[in-house]
Design a protein around this motif. Structure first.
Motif, PDB file in Angstrom:
ATOM      1  N   ALA A  78       0.793  -1.236   0.000  1.00  0.00           N
ATOM      2  CA  ALA A  78       0.000   0.000   0.000  1.00  0.00           C
ATOM      3  C   ALA A  78       0.822   1.280   0.000  1.00  0.00           C
ATOM      4  CB  ALA A  78      -0.949  -0.004   1.204  1.00  0.00           C
ATOM      5  N   THR A  80       2.054   4.807  -0.957  1.00  0.00           N
ATOM      6  CA  THR A  80       1.350   5.931  -1.576  1.00  0.00           C
ATOM      7  C   THR A  80       2.350   6.912  -2.192  1.00  0.00           C
ATOM      8  OG1 THR A  80       1.408   7.298   0.410  1.00  0.00           O
ATOM      9  CG2 THR A  80      -0.420   5.724   0.206  1.00  0.00           C
ATOM     10  N   ARG A 113       2.406  -2.050  -6.521  1.00  0.00           N
ATOM     11  CA  ARG A 113       2.031  -0.923  -5.655  1.00  0.00           C
ATOM     12  C   ARG A 113       0.903  -0.149  -6.341  1.00  0.00           C
ATOM     13  NH1 ARG A 113       7.667  -1.395  -5.615  1.00  0.00           N
ATOM     14  NH2 ARG A 113       8.522  -1.805  -3.530  1.00  0.00           N
ATOM     15  N   MET A 115      -1.339   1.842  -5.360  1.00  0.00           N
ATOM     16  CA  MET A 115      -1.693   3.183  -4.876  1.00  0.00           C
ATOM     17  C   MET A 115      -0.514   4.151  -4.900  1.00  0.00           C
ATOM     18  SD  MET A 115      -4.405   2.449  -1.786  1.00  0.00           S
ATOM     19  CE  MET A 115      -3.400   1.286  -0.862  1.00  0.00           C
ATOM     20  N   LYS A 120      -1.745  10.265   0.227  1.00  0.00           N
ATOM     21  CA  LYS A 120      -2.358   9.683   1.419  1.00  0.00           C
ATOM     22  C   LYS A 120      -3.615  10.439   1.838  1.00  0.00           C
ATOM     23  CE  LYS A 120       0.502   8.167   4.369  1.00  0.00           C
ATOM     24  NZ  LYS A 120       1.565   8.069   5.411  1.00  0.00           N
TER      25      LYS A 120
END
Length: 296
Positions: A78, A80, A113, A115, A120
């Motif tokens: 996850a 960002t 990945r 995202m 965020k």
């Protein structure tokens, strides 16, 4: 697919709640669930490394173990856009080259990945709008860790005193450098094919334990490709590729005298011959004292 909770054993009060949340969300999504506990403190102590590095290594090892067990080809994490900006600054502070400053990739081998291009704040707004529960890791405010000092001190300072868009600028730079890096990687592979002789099995050694580099052909390469070829070769030979070692080898290829040699870590020797450099583990991958070539 399965969702995993990796318990690092660093925040016992929070870990139980995090595990309950992941288990609950997995059930709602109709996904499988699995938890693994790892001993970060013990690993960091044994390997004499930081808690950050030990946690990361154990986390990815655990994720890959689970993926292999279930035949999963990919692992989704996850990270960002904020993580990307922080990572680039950390690598810059540590003196990384172009490859490091190109940041994390949307896909690196078996890791994806999804995202990485999303900041965020946008993710948190989405969670709030959809009334989706989430946990906050208290260790993310611990200023002993470099990443947290970059996140909570350096980036806010840059935003306040230089440019509010510094995070976006860093991510744009990473994208540009990543495109350049892809081209340079292709050029490096082509250059390696031209300057490296096929490693024979001298002495019964495996190919990844010996390599010959043609000094004349190597000297015809641009300096940037010379450094990259040496770096790639050292990693291929399972030897750490520090900048100082790379430069010493480049200079040896250019000016080294026959019979000279460079002693690297894990028992790797680089011997200078008139027409080539020989990369060799004479006694396997373990430290030892002594010369590769016996002088008369």
């Amino acid at each position: 697919y399965k969702r995993q909770h990796i318990n690092h054993g660093l925040r016992p009060d929070e870990s139980a709640e995090e595990e309950r949340l992941v288990r609950s969300m997995s059930g709602m999504a109709g996904a499988g669930y699995e938890t693994i506990e790892v001993d970060v403190r013990g690993s960091a102590r044994r390997r004499k490394t930081s808690l950050e590095h030990a946690a990361r290594d154990l986390r990815y090892q655990a994720l890959r173990d689970i993926a292999r067990k279930h035949g999963a080809p990919l692992i989704a994490v996850a990270h960002t856009a904020d993580d990307q900006a922080e990572e680039i600054l950390i690598r810059l502070l540590r003196g990384s080259g172009r490859k490091g400053l190109s940041g994390m990739r949307s896909r690196s081998g078996d890791v994806i990945r999804p995202m990485l291009a999303i900041d965020k704040e946008r993710i948190l707004r989405y969670l709030e709008d959809k009334n989706i529960s989430h946990c906050v890791d208290s260790s993310n405010t611990d200023m002993r860790f470099v990443r947290n000092r970059v996140r909570h001190r350096l980036i806010p300072f840059l935003e306040k005193n230089f440019d509010r868009g510094v995070r976006r600028a860093l991510c744009k730079t990473a994208v540009s450098l990543a495109e350049d890096e892809d081209l340079l990687e292709d050029l490096t592979r082509e250059a390696m094919r031209s300057v490296l002789s096929p490693a024979d099995s001298a002495g019964g050694m495996p190919e990844e334990s010996r390599a010959l580099l043609d000094r004349q052909k190597f000297g015809e390469l641009p300096a940037a490709l010379q450094r990259r070829v040496v770096e790639s070769l050292l990693w291929q030979l399972h030897c750490p590729a520090s900048y100082s070692h790379i430069i010493r080898i480049v200079r040896a290829a250019r000016d080294g005298k026959t019979g000279a040699e460079i002693h690297l870590s894990r028992g790797l020797r680089v011997g200078v011959q008139r027409d080539y450099l020989e990369f060799l583990y004479p006694r396997g991958r373990s430290s030892w004292r002594g010369r590769l070539y016996n002088r008369e």
